[in-house]
Enzyme design. Structure first.
Site, short mmCIF file in Angstrom:
data_model
loop_
_atom_site.label_atom_id
_atom_site.label_comp_id
_atom_site.label_asym_id
_atom_site.label_seq_id
_atom_site.Cartn_x
_atom_site.Cartn_y
_atom_site.Cartn_z
N ASN A 12 -21.82 -3.03 -3.07
CA ASN A 12 -22.27 -1.91 -3.66
C ASN A 12 -21.91 -0.88 -3.12
O ASN A 12 -21.79 -0.38 -2.25
CB ASN A 12 -23.93 -2.14 -3.30
CG ASN A 12 -24.50 -1.13 -4.24
OD1 ASN A 12 -24.25 0.20 -4.20
ND2 ASN A 12 -25.86 -1.66 -4.69
N HIS A 15 -23.41 4.28 -2.42
CA HIS A 15 -23.65 5.22 -1.44
C HIS A 15 -22.33 6.26 -1.26
O HIS A 15 -22.68 7.12 -0.35
CB HIS A 15 -24.29 4.75 -0.14
CG HIS A 15 -25.98 4.39 -0.38
ND1 HIS A 15 -26.75 5.31 -1.10
CD2 HIS A 15 -26.65 3.25 -0.45
CE1 HIS A 15 -27.92 4.70 -1.50
NE2 HIS A 15 -27.80 3.24 -1.03
N HIS A 48 -25.27 0.82 -9.24
CA HIS A 48 -26.59 0.84 -9.97
C HIS A 48 -26.63 2.25 -10.67
O HIS A 48 -26.51 3.37 -9.81
CB HIS A 48 -27.62 0.90 -8.88
CG HIS A 48 -28.99 1.08 -9.37
ND1 HIS A 48 -30.13 0.89 -8.71
CD2 HIS A 48 -29.72 1.04 -10.56
CE1 HIS A 48 -31.36 1.13 -9.29
NE2 HIS A 48 -31.02 1.20 -10.33
N ARG A 50 -28.62 4.93 -11.79
CA ARG A 50 -30.03 5.21 -11.99
C ARG A 50 -30.49 6.03 -13.14
O ARG A 50 -29.52 6.90 -13.59
CB ARG A 50 -30.47 5.66 -10.54
CG ARG A 50 -30.87 4.77 -9.52
CD ARG A 50 -31.35 5.29 -8.27
NE ARG A 50 -32.09 4.34 -7.40
CZ ARG A 50 -33.31 3.81 -7.63
NH1 ARG A 50 -34.16 4.64 -8.09
NH2 ARG A 50 -33.61 3.04 -6.64
N ARG A 54 -28.74 9.85 -9.45
CA ARG A 54 -28.88 10.29 -8.06
C ARG A 54 -27.63 9.93 -7.35
O ARG A 54 -27.15 10.59 -6.45
CB ARG A 54 -30.01 10.08 -7.21
CG ARG A 54 -30.11 8.59 -6.83
CD ARG A 54 -31.30 8.11 -5.88
NE ARG A 54 -32.75 8.26 -6.52
CZ ARG A 54 -33.67 7.81 -6.03
NH1 ARG A 54 -33.57 7.31 -5.11
NH2 ARG A 54 -34.84 7.89 -6.83
N GLU A 75 -26.20 -2.94 -12.01
CA GLU A 75 -27.71 -2.71 -11.91
C GLU A 75 -28.16 -1.79 -12.77
O GLU A 75 -27.84 -0.68 -12.86
CB GLU A 75 -27.68 -2.57 -10.27
CG GLU A 75 -27.58 -3.37 -9.51
CD GLU A 75 -27.97 -2.96 -7.89
OE1 GLU A 75 -29.12 -2.24 -7.95
OE2 GLU A 75 -27.44 -3.54 -6.86
N THR A 106 -34.36 0.57 -4.07
CA THR A 106 -35.13 -0.27 -4.66
C THR A 106 -36.09 -1.04 -3.64
O THR A 106 -35.52 -2.04 -3.13
CB THR A 106 -34.25 -1.31 -5.34
OG1 THR A 106 -33.21 -0.54 -6.18
CG2 THR A 106 -34.88 -2.12 -6.57
N GLU A 156 -31.56 -12.50 -8.41
CA GLU A 156 -31.06 -12.15 -6.98
C GLU A 156 -32.34 -11.81 -6.29
O GLU A 156 -33.21 -11.21 -6.76
CB GLU A 156 -30.51 -10.86 -7.19
CG GLU A 156 -29.99 -10.08 -6.04
CD GLU A 156 -28.69 -8.88 -5.91
OE1 GLU A 156 -28.04 -9.15 -6.82
OE2 GLU A 156 -28.80 -8.37 -4.97
N HIS A 194 -30.04 -6.77 -0.37
CA HIS A 194 -31.07 -5.71 0.12
C HIS A 194 -31.24 -5.58 1.59
O HIS A 194 -31.74 -6.66 2.19
CB HIS A 194 -32.41 -5.65 -0.55
CG HIS A 194 -33.00 -4.09 -0.56
ND1 HIS A 194 -32.77 -3.32 -1.38
CD2 HIS A 194 -33.68 -3.48 0.57
CE1 HIS A 194 -33.23 -1.94 -0.97
NE2 HIS A 194 -34.03 -2.27 -0.02
N1 PXP Z 1 -28.93 -5.92 -4.86
C1 PXP Z 1 -29.63 -5.22 -5.45
C2 PXP Z 1 -30.42 -5.72 -6.76
C3 PXP Z 1 -29.69 -3.81 -5.21
O1 PXP Z 1 -30.78 -3.02 -5.80
C4 PXP Z 1 -29.45 -2.99 -4.02
C5 PXP Z 1 -29.53 -1.88 -3.58
O2 PXP Z 1 -30.99 -1.80 -3.44
C6 PXP Z 1 -28.65 -4.11 -3.27
C7 PXP Z 1 -28.26 -5.30 -3.69
C8 PXP Z 1 -28.01 -3.61 -1.97
O3 PXP Z 1 -28.71 -3.26 -1.02
P1 PXP Z 1 -28.28 -2.39 0.37
O4 PXP Z 1 -27.78 -1.24 -0.17
O5 PXP Z 1 -29.63 -2.28 1.08
O6 PXP Z 1 -27.35 -3.55 0.80
#
Ligand code: PXP
Length: 250
Positions: A12, A15, A48, A50, A54, A75, A106, A156, A194
């Site tokens: 992901n 960030h 994602h 949003r 953001r 996402e 999330t 998921e 997550h």
């Molecule tokens: N999977 C989903 C559906 C998410 O929304 C997120 C981000 O919240 C992640 C995975 C990745 O989570 P993290 O950034 O905490 O590794």
């Protein structure tokens, strides 16, 4: 079985965009990070978009979709706007997540049962377009049953409770294992994500029914210390080792 292929890693890149947006420029570029992630051993990219934009912006998603051959797990919140966007970019999977403006991330899974009919109706065009439908849920068997009625191809499972509650981990792990087994026996692919990090990933990777992990925040944070390629490679090694141990134990 090819151990590596038995559990995919989605990286992901949200960030990377968070850091870029802190200064409003173009650096660091989420597309460049996504390309590097694939080179380092990721099987797919997760991002994602949003409602408040953001972190990831529309152009980031378009650039990732145009440039990267690996699967995109898009996402999105369950809104008309996001359904239209998904139909435009046609990701491999659309992962429906709950979204609240005031939250930092999330924080929990989708309230599937409470909005079952609404989700079914809203998400039908995605299914008809051949986009795999994924629902980000808590590891509850009743939510998996509802996901099946909605037509989800994937659930998921939210690993936040497992990662954040150290004394509660054995019970949470059991819940995740049961949920992954229940998904598979209902013909639904189990993914998880997550809060996963080097310390928490192995137990989740060892769940035999699990098919994909999506990891973001920790990998991007760890890259400050060792670089993105290194943090992803190390995560990949931990996942493959846990998978390998689990298979040889069977
Ligand atoms: N999977 C989903 C559906 C998410 O929304 C997120 C981000 O919240 C992640 C995975 C990745 O989570 P993290 O950034 O905490 O590794």
């Amino acid at each position: 079985m090819n151990i590596r292929k038995s559990l995919r890693l989605g990286v992901n890149v949200d960030h990377v965009a968070t850091i870029r947006n802190a200064r409003g420029g173009t650096h660091p570029d989420p597309l460049k990070a996504a390309m590097l992630a694939i080179k380092a051993g990721a099987d797919g990219i997760t991002a994602h978009l949003r409602e408040d934009r953001r972190h990831i912006h529309d152009d980031d998603i378009l650039a990732i979709r145009e440039t990267i051959d690996a699967p995109l797990n898009f996402e999105m919140a369950a809104t008309e706007e996001m359904v239209s966007f998904a139909l435009k970019i046609r990701p491999n999977a659309a992962c429906i997540v709950p979204e609240r403006r005031e939250e930092l991330t999330t924080e929990g899974g989708l309230a599937v049962i409470q909005q079952e009919e609404n989700l079914k109706k809203l998400l039908k065009p995605l299914k008809l377009a051949g986009i795999r439908l994924s629902l980000f849920i808590e590891a509850n068997l009743t939510d998996i049953d509802a996901a099946k009625r909605i037509g989800a191809d994937i659930v998921e499972l939210h690993t936040g409770r497992y990662c954040n509650n150290i004394p509660g981990r054995p019970a949470e792990l059991l819940r995740l294992k049961r949920a992954a087994g229940h998904s598979l026996s209902n013909g639904i692919e189990a993914h998880a994500g997550h809060g996963l990090c080097f310390d928490t990933v192995s137990a989740i990777a060892a769940i035999p029914e699990m098919r994909e992990l999506n990891i973001g925040h920790f990998l991007i944070g760890e890259s400050v210390f060792c670089g993105l390629e290194c943090s992803i490679k190390k995560m990949r090694e931990k996942i493959d080792a846990a998978r390998c141990q689990n298979m040889t134990a069977q």
